[in-house]
Design an enzyme around this catalytic site. Sequence first.
Site, PDB file in Angstrom:
ATOM      1  N   TYR A 166       0.849  -1.203   0.000  1.00  0.00           N
ATOM      2  CA  TYR A 166       0.000   0.000   0.000  1.00  0.00           C
ATOM      3  C   TYR A 166       0.880   1.247   0.000  1.00  0.00           C
ATOM      4  O   TYR A 166       0.679   2.173  -0.792  1.00  0.00           O
ATOM      5  CB  TYR A 166      -0.911  -0.033   1.230  1.00  0.00           C
ATOM      6  CG  TYR A 166      -1.935   1.090   1.287  1.00  0.00           C
ATOM      7  CD1 TYR A 166      -2.964   1.188   0.350  1.00  0.00           C
ATOM      8  CD2 TYR A 166      -1.879   2.055   2.302  1.00  0.00           C
ATOM      9  CE1 TYR A 166      -3.903   2.211   0.426  1.00  0.00           C
ATOM     10  CE2 TYR A 166      -2.822   3.073   2.382  1.00  0.00           C
ATOM     11  CZ  TYR A 166      -3.832   3.147   1.443  1.00  0.00           C
ATOM     12  OH  TYR A 166      -4.767   4.162   1.514  1.00  0.00           O
ATOM     13  N   LYS A 170       1.124   4.028  -3.101  1.00  0.00           N
ATOM     14  CA  LYS A 170       0.719   5.428  -2.895  1.00  0.00           C
ATOM     15  C   LYS A 170       1.904   6.374  -3.140  1.00  0.00           C
ATOM     16  O   LYS A 170       1.702   7.485  -3.637  1.00  0.00           O
ATOM     17  CB  LYS A 170       0.142   5.621  -1.492  1.00  0.00           C
ATOM     18  CG  LYS A 170      -1.227   4.937  -1.291  1.00  0.00           C
ATOM     19  CD  LYS A 170      -2.327   5.546  -2.175  1.00  0.00           C
ATOM     20  CE  LYS A 170      -3.712   5.054  -1.801  1.00  0.00           C
ATOM     21  NZ  LYS A 170      -4.781   5.632  -2.632  1.00  0.00           N
TER      22      LYS A 170
HETATM   23  N1  LIG Z   1     -10.150   5.534   4.799  1.00  0.00           N
HETATM   24  C1  LIG Z   1      -8.929   5.935   5.161  1.00  0.00           C
HETATM   25  O1  LIG Z   1      -8.552   5.931   6.356  1.00  0.00           O
HETATM   26  C2  LIG Z   1      -7.997   6.438   4.123  1.00  0.00           C
HETATM   27  C3  LIG Z   1      -6.788   7.034   4.543  1.00  0.00           C
HETATM   28  C4  LIG Z   1      -5.914   7.502   3.581  1.00  0.00           C
HETATM   29  C5  LIG Z   1      -6.235   7.377   2.241  1.00  0.00           C
HETATM   30  N2  LIG Z   1      -7.415   6.790   1.854  1.00  0.00           N
HETATM   31  C6  LIG Z   1      -7.722   6.707   0.428  1.00  0.00           C
HETATM   32  O2  LIG Z   1      -9.049   7.167   0.218  1.00  0.00           O
HETATM   33  C7  LIG Z   1      -9.547   6.590  -1.011  1.00  0.00           C
HETATM   34  C8  LIG Z   1     -10.952   6.052  -0.793  1.00  0.00           C
HETATM   35  O3  LIG Z   1     -10.855   4.910   0.032  1.00  0.00           O
HETATM   36  P1  LIG Z   1     -11.931   4.550   1.160  1.00  0.00           P
HETATM   37  O4  LIG Z   1     -11.246   4.706   2.452  1.00  0.00           O
HETATM   38  O5  LIG Z   1     -13.204   5.247   0.911  1.00  0.00           O
HETATM   39  O6  LIG Z   1     -12.069   2.976   0.910  1.00  0.00           O
HETATM   40  P2  LIG Z   1     -13.285   2.069   0.389  1.00  0.00           P
HETATM   41  O7  LIG Z   1     -14.489   2.315   1.234  1.00  0.00           O
HETATM   42  O8  LIG Z   1     -12.725   0.691   0.345  1.00  0.00           O
HETATM   43  O9  LIG Z   1     -13.567   2.621  -1.071  1.00  0.00           O
HETATM   44  C9  LIG Z   1     -12.712   2.270  -2.136  1.00  0.00           C
HETATM   45  C10 LIG Z   1     -13.484   2.343  -3.420  1.00  0.00           C
HETATM   46  O10 LIG Z   1     -12.599   1.958  -4.482  1.00  0.00           O
HETATM   47  C11 LIG Z   1     -13.278   1.007  -5.268  1.00  0.00           C
HETATM   48  N3  LIG Z   1     -12.357   0.168  -6.034  1.00  0.00           N
HETATM   49  C12 LIG Z   1     -11.447  -0.734  -5.585  1.00  0.00           C
HETATM   50  N4  LIG Z   1     -10.828  -1.313  -6.629  1.00  0.00           N
HETATM   51  C13 LIG Z   1     -11.340  -0.758  -7.749  1.00  0.00           C
HETATM   52  C14 LIG Z   1     -11.116  -0.939  -9.131  1.00  0.00           C
HETATM   53  N5  LIG Z   1     -10.233  -1.836  -9.599  1.00  0.00           N
HETATM   54  N6  LIG Z   1     -11.812  -0.171 -10.003  1.00  0.00           N
HETATM   55  C15 LIG Z   1     -12.723   0.724  -9.564  1.00  0.00           C
HETATM   56  N7  LIG Z   1     -13.013   0.909  -8.272  1.00  0.00           N
HETATM   57  C16 LIG Z   1     -12.324   0.170  -7.375  1.00  0.00           C
HETATM   58  C17 LIG Z   1     -14.129   0.213  -4.308  1.00  0.00           C
HETATM   59  O11 LIG Z   1     -15.130  -0.489  -5.029  1.00  0.00           O
HETATM   60  P3  LIG Z   1     -15.737  -1.901  -4.508  1.00  0.00           P
HETATM   61  O12 LIG Z   1     -16.852  -1.543  -3.584  1.00  0.00           O
HETATM   62  O13 LIG Z   1     -16.168  -2.555  -5.766  1.00  0.00           O
HETATM   63  O14 LIG Z   1     -14.622  -2.640  -3.815  1.00  0.00           O
HETATM   64  C18 LIG Z   1     -14.679   1.348  -3.456  1.00  0.00           C
HETATM   65  O15 LIG Z   1     -15.753   1.982  -4.118  1.00  0.00           O
HETATM   66  C19 LIG Z   1      -8.523   5.540  -1.418  1.00  0.00           C
HETATM   67  O16 LIG Z   1      -7.677   6.077  -2.413  1.00  0.00           O
HETATM   68  C20 LIG Z   1      -7.732   5.300  -0.133  1.00  0.00           C
HETATM   69  O17 LIG Z   1      -6.437   4.810  -0.389  1.00  0.00           O
HETATM   70  C21 LIG Z   1      -8.299   6.320   2.768  1.00  0.00           C
END
Ligand SMILES: NC(=O)c1ccc[n+]([C@@H]2O[C@H](COP(=O)([O-])OP(=O)(O)OC[C@H]3O[C@@H](n4cnc5c(N)ncnc54)[C@H](OP(=O)(O)O)[C@@H]3O)[C@@H](O)[C@H]2O)c1
Length: 247
Positions: A166, A170
Amino acid sequence: MVAIKQTIVLITGGNGGIGFELAAQLLSDASKYVLLGSRSLEKGNAAVENLRSRKLPGTVDLVQVDVADETSIATAAKDVESKYGRIDALVNNAAVAVVHGSLANQLNESFKVNATGPAVMVEAFEPLLKKSIFTPRIINVTSGAGSIAIRLDANTPTYSQKVVHYRASKSALNMISVCQSVEYGPLGWKVFCYNPGYTVSNLSELNKAELGAQPTSKGAAPIVDILDGKRDGEHGRFLNPVGQLPW
Ligand SMILES: NC(=O)c1ccc[n+]([C@@H]2O[C@H](COP(=O)([O-])OP(=O)(O)OC[C@H]3O[C@@H](n4cnc5c(N)ncnc54)[C@H](OP(=O)(O)O)[C@@H]3O)[C@@H](O)[C@H]2O)c1
């Protein structure tokens, strides 16, 4: 094709987590037209129906796109071009954090979604961003886990977390983002890396309120400000909700 006067924002991974919350917040503004990206038609349709049922002033449509699949990205770009003619902003939000198997598999799968995907999305949608009627903006949703400077700081709370796949994907996204800022900055585009911080979502079993993660709304809200041009002076930088992070 009907000429759309609203700001057209395409969000990848918009069916859940921060991407879905971002869509909801954008739709509270009548001047926003959200293209909600989802790799799953079923999840994407459910998300769009949910948002439409709220009768928010903005407009939302579904775009099926799997960012790990070049053909899916090319098909989505063609589809968006024929229906809308342009986009004004791209939020590369989709990512994976939990990947099983060997280290090689974890790295390959993470890079495919978290780094290659956003780069290929920008390549495919570049002609549509060039047709923007506003200032084109690209937001690459990255993570503090991708900061090399933070990784080297033994005082950070996540120091013991390895998650090499990861972190490395990133960090790669950060470099891709900087390359995009250098390429498109002279055209007047604005490009950002954005770290939402530890937020409730489906990213991993650690992304829960009871473990200290902030509400999804807090992780998403700063993206609305970036899209509204409030942080254009920070083009090319690694943004936190407030302030910036070191590379
Ligand atoms: N939450 C945190 O604490 C945090 C912290 C730092 C950064 N981030 C970043 O924030 C962003 C959003 O993440 P989140 O926390 O909201 O996580 P999440 O709830 O797991 O959402 C991720 C989204 O990406 C989609 N996805 C995964 N693989 C994909 C693919 N091959 N093609 C298209 N869509 C795909 C997932 O779809 P499915 O439902 O189909 O799996 C889901 O809609 C990410 O870039 C993550 O790295 C999050």
